[in-house]
Write an enzyme that holds these catalytic residues in place. Structure first.
Site, mmCIF file in Angstrom:
data_model
loop_
_atom_site.group_PDB
_atom_site.id
_atom_site.type_symbol
_atom_site.label_atom_id
_atom_site.label_comp_id
_atom_site.label_asym_id
_atom_site.label_seq_id
_atom_site.Cartn_x
_atom_site.Cartn_y
_atom_site.Cartn_z
ATOM 1 C CB SER A 126 -0.955 0.042 1.339
ATOM 2 O OG SER A 126 -1.491 1.141 1.406
ATOM 3 C CE1 TYR A 151 -4.271 -2.961 5.241
ATOM 4 C CE2 TYR A 151 -3.851 -0.572 4.859
ATOM 5 C CZ TYR A 151 -4.175 -1.732 4.603
ATOM 6 O OH TYR A 151 -3.968 -2.188 3.096
ATOM 7 C CE LYS A 155 -1.607 -4.581 3.234
ATOM 8 N NZ LYS A 155 -1.843 -5.870 2.618
HETATM 9 P P1 NAD Z 1 -10.965 -7.494 1.026
HETATM 10 O O1 NAD Z 1 -11.334 -7.516 2.335
HETATM 11 O O2 NAD Z 1 -12.060 -7.511 0.085
HETATM 12 O O3 NAD Z 1 -10.278 -9.049 0.590
HETATM 13 C C1 NAD Z 1 -9.449 -9.641 1.258
HETATM 14 C C2 NAD Z 1 -9.644 -11.183 1.348
HETATM 15 O O4 NAD Z 1 -8.999 -11.975 2.327
HETATM 16 C C3 NAD Z 1 -11.166 -11.235 1.985
HETATM 17 O O5 NAD Z 1 -11.819 -12.034 0.956
HETATM 18 C C4 NAD Z 1 -11.107 -11.975 3.204
HETATM 19 O O6 NAD Z 1 -12.261 -13.022 3.397
HETATM 20 C C5 NAD Z 1 -9.630 -12.863 2.955
HETATM 21 N N1 NAD Z 1 -8.890 -13.021 3.980
HETATM 22 C C6 NAD Z 1 -8.527 -12.171 5.205
HETATM 23 N N2 NAD Z 1 -7.730 -12.784 6.226
HETATM 24 C C7 NAD Z 1 -7.471 -13.909 5.513
HETATM 25 C C8 NAD Z 1 -6.873 -15.143 6.155
HETATM 26 N N3 NAD Z 1 -6.250 -15.293 7.094
HETATM 27 N N4 NAD Z 1 -6.823 -15.943 5.453
HETATM 28 C C9 NAD Z 1 -7.582 -16.458 4.290
HETATM 29 N N5 NAD Z 1 -8.382 -15.404 3.705
HETATM 30 C C10 NAD Z 1 -8.224 -14.317 4.632
HETATM 31 O O7 NAD Z 1 -9.788 -6.442 0.697
HETATM 32 P P2 NAD Z 1 -9.433 -5.744 -0.597
HETATM 33 O O8 NAD Z 1 -9.912 -4.554 -0.729
HETATM 34 O O9 NAD Z 1 -9.595 -6.812 -1.566
HETATM 35 O O10 NAD Z 1 -7.662 -5.713 -0.476
HETATM 36 C C11 NAD Z 1 -6.926 -6.763 -0.701
HETATM 37 C C12 NAD Z 1 -5.540 -6.693 -0.300
HETATM 38 O O11 NAD Z 1 -5.005 -5.326 -0.778
HETATM 39 C C13 NAD Z 1 -5.382 -6.526 1.109
HETATM 40 O O12 NAD Z 1 -3.979 -7.131 1.556
HETATM 41 C C14 NAD Z 1 -5.419 -4.997 1.320
HETATM 42 O O13 NAD Z 1 -4.663 -4.722 2.671
HETATM 43 C C15 NAD Z 1 -4.625 -4.610 0.054
HETATM 44 N N6 NAD Z 1 -4.721 -3.259 -0.161
HETATM 45 C C16 NAD Z 1 -6.145 -2.710 -0.124
HETATM 46 C C17 NAD Z 1 -6.625 -1.449 -0.580
HETATM 47 C C18 NAD Z 1 -7.897 -0.798 -0.693
HETATM 48 O O14 NAD Z 1 -7.825 0.348 -0.805
HETATM 49 N N7 NAD Z 1 -8.948 -1.789 -0.730
HETATM 50 C C19 NAD Z 1 -5.249 -0.377 -0.477
HETATM 51 C C20 NAD Z 1 -4.172 -0.904 -0.382
HETATM 52 C C21 NAD Z 1 -3.813 -2.445 0.000
#
Ligand code: NAD
Ligand code: UDP
Length: 339
Positions: A126, A151, A155
């Protein structure tokens, strides 16, 4: 079965959009997700869009037995690792949970990859890792900075763990993708962002106000040193971001740590997002200005030229498309995946 990509967290927002792009490009996809923040209806929707279904295993990345089994059963060549917890505010209240899922979970995953001899990994990082004091626009040559919540720290810690892993075993190829602010939805209107409870992020909050699930938007602060006083962020379309993952797979062909910003390079203020949303959707969007939200930075955006020069990736979709696609998803699915 041909070689497959293991997508952890593939039922979530960014993972589901990336799965669609992978399937459409002809990859076999195996998803591992514990569904803690997802709904299994997403798999029907992915199949409707692509005519193809990913293999789904409900399980946790912290469970090494599950991981060993998945890696024995399927010929995985690359892991795209989305699974983790992502709510900034919640991470302050539950630091152990966040470090356990995001840091420990990634270590357990990499240990299983090591046992299976799989050394190609793409990690969801991120822009937050640049920290509170980095000059804008953020560029990959800047060092990681001081993060302001567990959080963000998780990362940054994972980036360090993966960097050390590569140093110890230079056969690994690891891509760290630093996302800016993904919004929007697939243009089919079948998949999109479906946060549980009250959304933390701007775009899903706006969409839920417009559909009538929430009364009004609170704009957190109008006294920032920006053009209109509200915070500025670099919003990119989630499909562009998904395509960024496919393009970054080419970087895995050479061992190393490869870091890329994925953003548009264009800052957009909260107030101009609200105005553009009203114009594009013709929906009124009631809002009020409230105090600043603790920990928010005034403005940051990407220098995304490295991804363009090295991967041939550029965010193509406009803010109007991001809003149109969000609105199509939200109006077709007022309650998200819950019918
Ligand atoms: P999301 O919560 O929609 O998707 C994450 C998925 O991981 C979910 O389906 C959840 O059920 C699953 N999950 C969580 N912990 C788990 C575990 N221990 N074992 C198995 N499955 C697990 O989030 P997203 O927005 O799709 O983000 C995906 C990744 O991108 C994350 O790592 C997030 O930190 C990173 N990210 C997201 C953003 C954003 O703005 N959405 C920005 C920067 C980074
Ligand atoms: N924001 C807001 N009201 C909300 C949610 C967010 O004014 O209900 C603002 C927030 O202060 C930030 C921007 O919108 O400036 C983007 O916030 P988001 O949480 O989506 O992303 P992040 O802060 O993680 O970049």
């Amino acid at each position: 079965m041909n070689k497959a990509v293991l997508v952890t967290g593939g039922a979530g927002y960014i993972g589901s959009h990336t799965t669609v792009e992978l399937l459409e490009a002809g990859h076999q996809v195996v998803i591992l997700d514990n569904l803690c923040n997802a709904n299994r209806e997403v798999f029907n929707r992915i199949e409707q869009i692509t005519g193809n279904a990913p293999i789904f295993i409900q399980g946790d990345i912290r469970n090494s037995l599950t991981l060993d089994l998945v890696m024995q059963l399927y010929p995985i060549h690359t892991v795209i690792h989305f699974a983790g917890l992502k709510a900034v505010g919640e991470s302050g209240q539950q630091p152990l949970n966040y470090y356990e899922n995001n840091v420990h979970g990634t270590i357990v995953l990499c240990q299983a990859m090591q046992r299976a001899g799989i050394k190609r990994l793409i990690f969801s990082s991120s822009a937050t890792v640049y920290g509170e004091e980095a000059p804008v626009p953020y560029i990959e040559t800047l060092p990681r900075g001081k993060t302001s919540n567990p959080y963000g720290t998780s990362k940054s810690m994972v980036e360090q763990v993966l960097t050390d892993l590569y140093k110890a075993d230079p056969e690994w190829s690891i891509v760290l993708l630093r996302y800016f602010n993904p919004i929007g939805a697939h243009d089919s209107g079948l998949i999109g962002e479906d946060p549980r409870g009250i959304p933390n992020n701007l775009m899903p909050y706006i969409a839920q106000v417009a559909i009538g699930r929430l009364q009004q938007l609170s704009i957190f602060g109008s006294d920032y040193p920006t053009q209109d006083g509200t915070c500025e962020r670099d919003y990119l379309h989630v499909v562009d971001l998904a395509i960024g993952h496919l393009k970054s797979m080419q970087a895995l062909d050479s061992a190393g740590i490869h870091i890329y910003n994925l953003g548009t390079g264009q800052p957009v203020s909260v107030l101009s997002m609200v105005k553009t949303f009203e114009e594009v959707t013709q929906q009124p969007l009631p809002y009020r200005i409230t105090d600043r939200r603790a920990g928010d930075l005034a403005a940051f955006w990407a220098d995304a030229s490295k991804a363009e020069n090295e991967l041939g990736w550029k965010a193509e979709r406009t803010l109007k498309q991001m809003i149109e696609d969000t609105w199509r998803w939200q109006s077709n699915n007022p309650n998200g995946y819950e019918r």
